[in-house]
Design a protein around this motif. Structure first.
Motif: not given
Length: 118
Positions: A4-10, A65-66, A71-73, A93-95
């Motif tokens: 597994t990997v740990i996925v981060a979501c901002k 390309n998403f 953008k790194g979110f 980094l702001m969304h």
């Protein structure tokens, strides 16, 4: 068991990732249990979700390309410390979906109390 990997979501409410018929719901930065205030929370806070490495790699290949990924979110790492270090690096980094910091609101705005006629 698959690696597994740990996925981060901002993103505040997370997102659902799909590869074929398989779906994974990523927790967002406002996931229940996260420290937060009604108006503002630290921008380096991210939602963390364990995801199969095979699923993650297939999703990245299909969605390179998403915009939120580019953008790194949305990003991943093998270890929790690595993903949190990356979140710290991306603190500025702001969304555009960040909660309002009430201390930075224009002074010309007047607060309306609940039930007060406008």
């Amino acid at each position: 068991m698959a690696e597994t990997v740990i996925v981060a979501c901002k993103l505040p409410h997370g997102i659902i990732l799909e590869v074929g018929k398989e779906k994974v719901e990523l927790k967002g930065s406002m996931h229940l249990g996260r420290p937060q205030t009604p108006f503002y929370m630290a921008s380096q806070i991210v939602g963390l979700t364990k995801v199969s490495r095979d699923f993650w790699e297939a999703w990245v290949k299909q969605h390179e390309n998403f915009a939120p990924y580019q953008k790194g979110f949305i990003f991943a790492a093998d270890k929790k410390k690595k993903v949190l270090d990356e979140a710290k690096e991306k603190e500025t980094l702001m969304h555009g979906l960040e909660p309002i910091d009430s201390a930075k609101m224009p002074k010309s705005l007047e607060q309306v109390k609940a039930g007060q006629a406008i």
